[in-house]
Motif scaffolding. Structure first.
Motif, PDB file in Angstrom:
ATOM      1  N   THR A   1      93.250  33.541  63.551  1.00 14.56           N
ATOM      2  CA  THR A   1      93.675  33.084  64.864  1.00 14.56           C
ATOM      3  C   THR A   1      92.492  33.202  65.827  1.00 14.56           C
TER       4      THR A   1
ATOM      5  N   SER B   1     105.109  33.387  56.785  1.00 16.99           N
ATOM      6  CA  SER B   1     104.146  34.366  57.269  1.00 16.99           C
ATOM      7  C   SER B   1     103.656  34.051  58.687  1.00 16.99           C
TER       8      SER B   1
ATOM      9  N   GLY C   1      96.009  39.134  65.020  1.00 18.90           N
ATOM     10  CA  GLY C   1      96.480  40.030  63.969  1.00 18.90           C
ATOM     11  C   GLY C   1      95.317  40.679  63.241  1.00 18.90           C
ATOM     12  N   ALA C   2      94.334  39.866  62.906  1.00 17.13           N
ATOM     13  CA  ALA C   2      93.193  40.392  62.157  1.00 17.13           C
ATOM     14  C   ALA C   2      92.423  41.427  62.984  1.00 17.13           C
TER      15      ALA C   2
ATOM     16  N   ASP D   1     100.592  45.932  57.750  1.00 18.90           N
ATOM     17  CA  ASP D   1     100.340  44.617  58.346  1.00 18.90           C
ATOM     18  C   ASP D   1     101.677  44.117  58.887  1.00 18.90           C
TER      19      ASP D   1
ATOM     20  N   HIS E   1     102.082  36.765  68.499  1.00 16.35           N
ATOM     21  CA  HIS E   1     102.171  35.302  68.365  1.00 16.35           C
ATOM     22  C   HIS E   1     103.012  34.915  67.151  1.00 16.35           C
TER      23      HIS E   1
HETATM   24  C1  LIG Z   1     100.180  38.601  56.383  1.00 15.01           C
HETATM   25  C2  LIG Z   1      99.181  38.257  57.443  1.00 15.01           C
HETATM   26  N1  LIG Z   1      98.297  39.194  57.842  1.00 15.01           N
HETATM   27  C3  LIG Z   1      97.370  38.928  58.785  1.00 15.01           C
HETATM   28  C4  LIG Z   1      97.283  37.695  59.383  1.00 15.01           C
HETATM   29  C5  LIG Z   1      96.189  37.450  60.385  1.00 15.01           C
HETATM   30  O1  LIG Z   1      96.682  37.256  61.666  1.00 15.01           O
HETATM   31  P1  LIG Z   1      95.838  36.470  62.761  1.00 15.01           P
HETATM   32  O2  LIG Z   1      95.772  35.052  62.343  1.00 15.01           O
HETATM   33  O3  LIG Z   1      96.591  36.666  64.024  1.00 15.01           O
HETATM   34  O4  LIG Z   1      94.490  37.082  62.822  1.00 15.01           O
HETATM   35  C6  LIG Z   1      98.180  36.684  59.007  1.00 15.01           C
HETATM   36  C7  LIG Z   1      98.075  35.350  59.633  1.00 15.01           C
HETATM   37  O5  LIG Z   1      98.630  34.378  59.301  1.00 15.01           O
HETATM   38  C8  LIG Z   1      99.164  36.976  58.013  1.00 15.01           C
HETATM   39  O6  LIG Z   1     100.025  36.045  57.629  1.00 15.01           O
END
Ligand SMILES: Cc1ncc(COP(=O)(O)O)c(C=O)c1O
Length: 961
Positions: free
Chosen positions: A336, A508, A569-570, A678, A704
């Protein structure tokens, strides 16, 4: 419920799709009699939450808007001259209304399905072109999270280019003293775990040798000074190292760009191109680099390719770099980013054009020059003679100036007791200068100053004045009237399938409703015009929301403390792992560096682990998708001494609540490790169970996904982390937070203390309007909707991974691999065929190649779920026709999908199936047809011929000829 209680709860059925009667019908299809019964059979009893969430009861939308208006008024809007990477800007109304406030733009997903994403792909290509042109570097990406993290990405890109994974020959990175403090902070956080040694100094005297892999400078710098870095750049290159310039797009309309000075990369924020301050974000950072970095540049890159009809088509280039592939070999964890804000910035450039941008820059520079001279005339000295929009004034005592500024509702930047910086921007008017100069004037004298429009900008040195042209492409020189811009925006929007067309069942990703009442306050001035470094007395409204949201998120996760800083998320993963690392180190366990990660994990998990210097050990899965407990036990025991922890997704990325989860977390704890959860799948937990109840120590939440922030076509996002008490002291701090100004290590992961603070309002609104009952009901209905679809599809498709009662969680995986053998049909054919039925494909080939993962969310009603199931079942029939030899293996509607209007209405039709079957395969499609604007996009062509900026006009002409 009495009439008034009903009114307060009215948002719940607006957010949740199925009505009572539909719920009953859906349960019948599943074979259950009650929702509670379904939940009992789905969520393991040993992790169930036994109490209601301590969250206030629901508010109606009307009540909420009144409430959030009142809270907003606790923020005090000052005129900001703080600068430091954040500037007031005028958001063109046509962009505000048609992009920022338009679900056709903000509800889009990341453009994985290129055929239904051509609009935003084009806009992001405009963004890349704009960045590439202004920085004079050939390759640019489609945004990063913020300037500070973009700088950190450049640093790690250089580091990885010049060092081998296990052999660091060049550990040093030079950081000029005059880069923004928040950038220094984030660089320090990123550097330490992977063995980068940061060396601070003055660029003029820095001795760069072969122990350095890179350097960073700011242009114009932290104090506003325009410095000539050519000599440093030569020295860095002579040492075989690379250099990145943090810079400002508006300044680059007037200054010699980094590429022409010889820089290897440029980074910065595109915020001042029409994106509100919002107390720190969201804003798009940019990143551009020399051609040699095109395979290592972080983030997403949009590229030009062709479609099946040989027409020009855009796509995300080098998609294999995304989360599925690189895993522990990844050098960045960016998924993201900030697509929506990149689109706004690109539209701002389209709207103003090169001349308009230059005029804004010249006006800003002239006003700054005027202020500078007026202040100098009053006996003050400036730190630098060369500047664009920022001056730093030397003062003996800031106190009186500060008092006077505050009296006039003015924020200046008080660097220390002896220096005040002032940054002007697009919004500064001549009238504003009276108040500004007045701060440096004794009270009894009237303010007077000269503004000489013909004098030229003599504080911009000639030897660094831009001579080259920029934004010459027609797209930046055509749409300048409001009608043109409005239509251009609409024409792009029409090419994209968003939530305002149909459901987007991306497993996801939780593409739920982003309600209008959650979004509306974002445009209000008391939220949008607040500088991230404004004093605490002016930001009490934000404090209220931040404190309340943190409290609710702790309650939901059953944890004790929360950081709202990570911007995705990351980034949350990265921040969470840093807290684990710091915790181990605080106990003297510096050696604990092994992170166990199940094979099913999202690619960002291993990538984040590597970023904090951890060693990834993969744990196997069983046939049924559960973690292989024997393998887990063996690996936890084998690495017991060095075990840092485990990263686990719950419910798993296979869409099941593993009953063994508590055993997993216990095993890790027994061996001294910590459990990172996670939170991507929190939509299956809220109110029913919680990370704290399954034994986790820290988790991130994708606001989000679960908490209604829209995806914006690939960002913004927010990935706050919640932790148990023992990790609380290691949460990220920030150089601008009073409590941390002591100079202690901050572990900051974002440029702003609360990340993209303004979008926290969306999640706050989501929780307040749903209340305790509503958030739990959302989880229950997410599970109901998924199981209903699973039940409808189960007879015709193989559903992978269900629990021992045959139930899935909030998502499920449909196996398409068998059709490769029986009909030569692949998952991609099904995904593209769904477009002809008016749907966005579910998540493809994650976590299992050759499958699709469906997550309907609670916000879809039964009729929409049925349309989607009907489409998939109809596609199954189309596959059957191939299997039975009734349709050709090569010439069938799946292989040629998606069908464009142009193809379907062409005079010539060569296929063995009808045009009607191609475009209107089911009745409902005829009622609301969504046409893809291009046919199937050729992926390999685009990667082989990488073009990442708008092509010159001649190339279109050639294509037409
Ligand atoms: C299981 C999982 N972990 C982590 C992420 C990463 O999130 P972000 O895209 O907000 O960095 C995702 C994103 O799709 C995800 O599905």
């Amino acid at each position: 419920m009495n009439l008034f209680e009903q009114q307060s709860n009215e948002f719940i059925p607006r957010h949740i799709g199925p009505y009572e009667q539909e719920t009953r019908q859906m349960l019948k299809t599943i074979g259950e009699t009650s929702l509670a019964g379904l939940i009992d059979k789905t969520v393991p009893p040993n992790i169930r939450m036994d109490h209601s969430l301590n969250i206030p009861p629901a508010m109606s939308e009307h009540e909420y808007l009144k409430h959030i208006k009142e809270i907003s008024l606790k923020n005090i809007v000052f005129k900001n001259y703080i600068g430091q990477g954040y500037y007031d800007t005028i958001v063109p109304s046509v962009i505000l209304r048609n992009v920022f406030e338009n679900p056709g733009w903000y509800t889009q997903y990341t453009p994985y399905q290129a055929e239904i994403s051509q609009g935003r792909l084009e806009s992001l290509l405009n963004f890349q072109t704009m960045v590439s042109d202004l920085t004079a570097l050939p390759i640019a990406n489609a945004s990063l999270l913020d300037e500070a993290t973009a700088a950190a990405e450049a640093m790690t890109m250089f580091f990885n280019s010049l060092n081998k994974q296990d052999h660091i020959e060049r550990p040093k990175f030079f950081v000029d003293n005059d880069i923004f403090p928040q950038t220094k902070d984030v660089l320090a956080t990123r550097a330490t775990p992977i063995g980068i040694e940061i060396v601070y100094g003055n660029y003029k005297t820095a001795a760069i040798d072969h122990t350095y892999f890179g350097a960073i400078v700011q242009y114009p710098n932290d104090k506003g000074s325009i410095e000539d870095y050519r000599n440093l750049i030569s020295r860095v290159h002579e040492a075989g190292a690379y250099i990145v310039m943090a810079t400002d797009l508006l300044a680059l309309t007037l200054l010699t760009p980094p590429g022409e000075l010889g820089a290897d990369a440029a980074v910065g924020s595109a915020q001042r191109f029409g994106v509100p301050l919002g107390y720190g974000g969201p804003h798009a950072a940019f990143f551009s680099a020399k051609d040699e970095f095109k395979r290592s540049i972080p983030g997403r890159i949009i590229g030009v390719s062709i479609d099946a009809q040989n027409n020009r088509a855009l796509r995300m280039a080098l998609q294999t770099r995304e989360q599925h592939i690189k895993r522990e070999k990844a050098t960045s964890n960016i998924c993201t980013a900030q697509a929506l804000l990149a689109n706004m910035a690109a539209m701002y450039a389209v709207f103003h054009g090169p001349k308009g941008l230059k005029t804004i820059a010249q006006r800003t520079a002239l006003l700054t020059q005027t202020v500078a001279e007026a202040i100098e005339t009053r006996g003050f000295d400036l730190v630098s003679e060369n500047f664009f929009d920022t001056i730093t004034v030397k003062v003996d005592n800031i106190k009186t100036i500060k008092e006077k500024a505050e009296r006039q509702f003015i924020n200046l930047r008080y660097i220390d007791d002896k220096h005040i910086a002032i940054s002007l921007d697009e919004t500064t008017s001549i009238d504003d200068l009276y108040d500004l100069i007045n701060c440096f004037e004794s009270d009894d004298l009237p303010v007077a100053f000269d503004i000489n429009q013909d004098a030229g900008l003599y504080h911009i040195p000639e030897y660094l004045t831009r001579a080259s042209s920029f934004l010459t492409h027609p797209v930046f020189n055509t749409h300048h009237s409001e009608s043109q811009v409005m239509r251009y925006i609409k024409s792009l929007e029409n090419k994209d399938l968003s939530l305002n067309t149909s459901m987007i069942s991306l497993g996801s990703c939780t593409m739920k409703l982003n309600a209008a009442s959650e979004m509306i306050p974002l445009s209000w001035q008391h939220w949008s015009s607040i500088h991230p470094f404004a004093p605490a007395e002016q930001t009490k409204g934000y404090k209220y929301v931040i404190d309340a949201l943190s409290k609710y998120l702790c309650e939901i996760t059953a944890f004790d403390a929360c950081s709202l800083q990570p911007n995705s998320g990351a980034q949350g993963e990265y921040a969470g792992l840093l807290t684990i690392k710091a915790y181990h180190e605080s106990r003297g366990d510096h050696h604990r560096n092994v992170m166990l990660i199940p094979i099913s994990a999202h690619g960002t998990n291993p990538a984040s682990a590597v970023m904090v210097g951890m060693k990834v050990v993969v744990v196997k899965a069983l046939e049924n998708g559960y973690v292989d407990m024997d393998d887990l036990k063996a690996k936890a025991a084998q690495h017991a001494t060095n075990l840092s922890g485990i990263m686990i997704t719950y419910p798993s990325t296979y869409g099941v609540y593993e009953e063994t989860i508590k055993d997993i977390t216990a095993i890790i704890h027994e061996h001294g490790g910590q459990v990172y959860m996670d939170g991507a799948n929190m939509n299956a937990q809220v109110g029913l169970t919680a990370p704290g109840l399954i034994g986790a120590d820290v988790c991130h939440l994708n606001l989000h996904k679960t908490f209604a922030i829209p995806h914006g076509g690939g960002g913004p996002g927010m990935g706050p982390i919640c932790v148990k008490k023992h990790l609380a002291e290691f949460l990220p701090g920030h150089v601008e937070l009073e409590s941390r100004k002591s100079g202690a290590r901050t572990n900051a992961v974002s440029a702003a203390p609360y990340g993209s603070a303004s979008i926290l309002l969306i999640s706050y609104g989501y929780i307040r309007m749903l209340g305790s009952e509503g958030v739990r009901a959302s989880t229950e209905y997410a599970i109901l909707n998924a199981n209903y679809m699973r039940a409808r599809l189960a007879g015709q498709f193989d559903i992978l991974y269900t629990n021992h009662n045959g139930q899935c969680a909030h998502e499920f995986i449909v196996d398409l691999r068998p059709y490769k053998k029986t009909a030569e049909i692949e998952a991609e054919d099904v995904a593209k065929r769904l477009i002809d039925y008016g749907f966005h494909a579910p998540t493809m080939s994650f976590p299992v190649p050759g499958t699709i993962m469906i997550e309907p969310t609670e916000s879809e009603d039964k009729a929409e779920l049925d349309r989607f199931c009907d489409a998939l079942l109809s596609i199954r029939e189309e596959i059957k026709a191939i299997e039975e030899g009734k349709a050709d293996k090569k010439d069938n509607p799946l292989k040629h999908a998606p069908h464009t209007q142009f193809v379907v209405t062409a005079d010539e039709w060569k296929h063995s199936y009808s045009r009607q079957q191609a475009a209107f395969p089911l009745y409902y499609v005829t009622l609301n047809k969504f046409w893809p604007s291009v046919a199937r996009v050729n992926n390999t062509y685009g990667d082989r011929n990488l073009i990442c900026t708008c092509e010159p006009v001649e190339s279109y002409m050639e294509a037409e000829a």
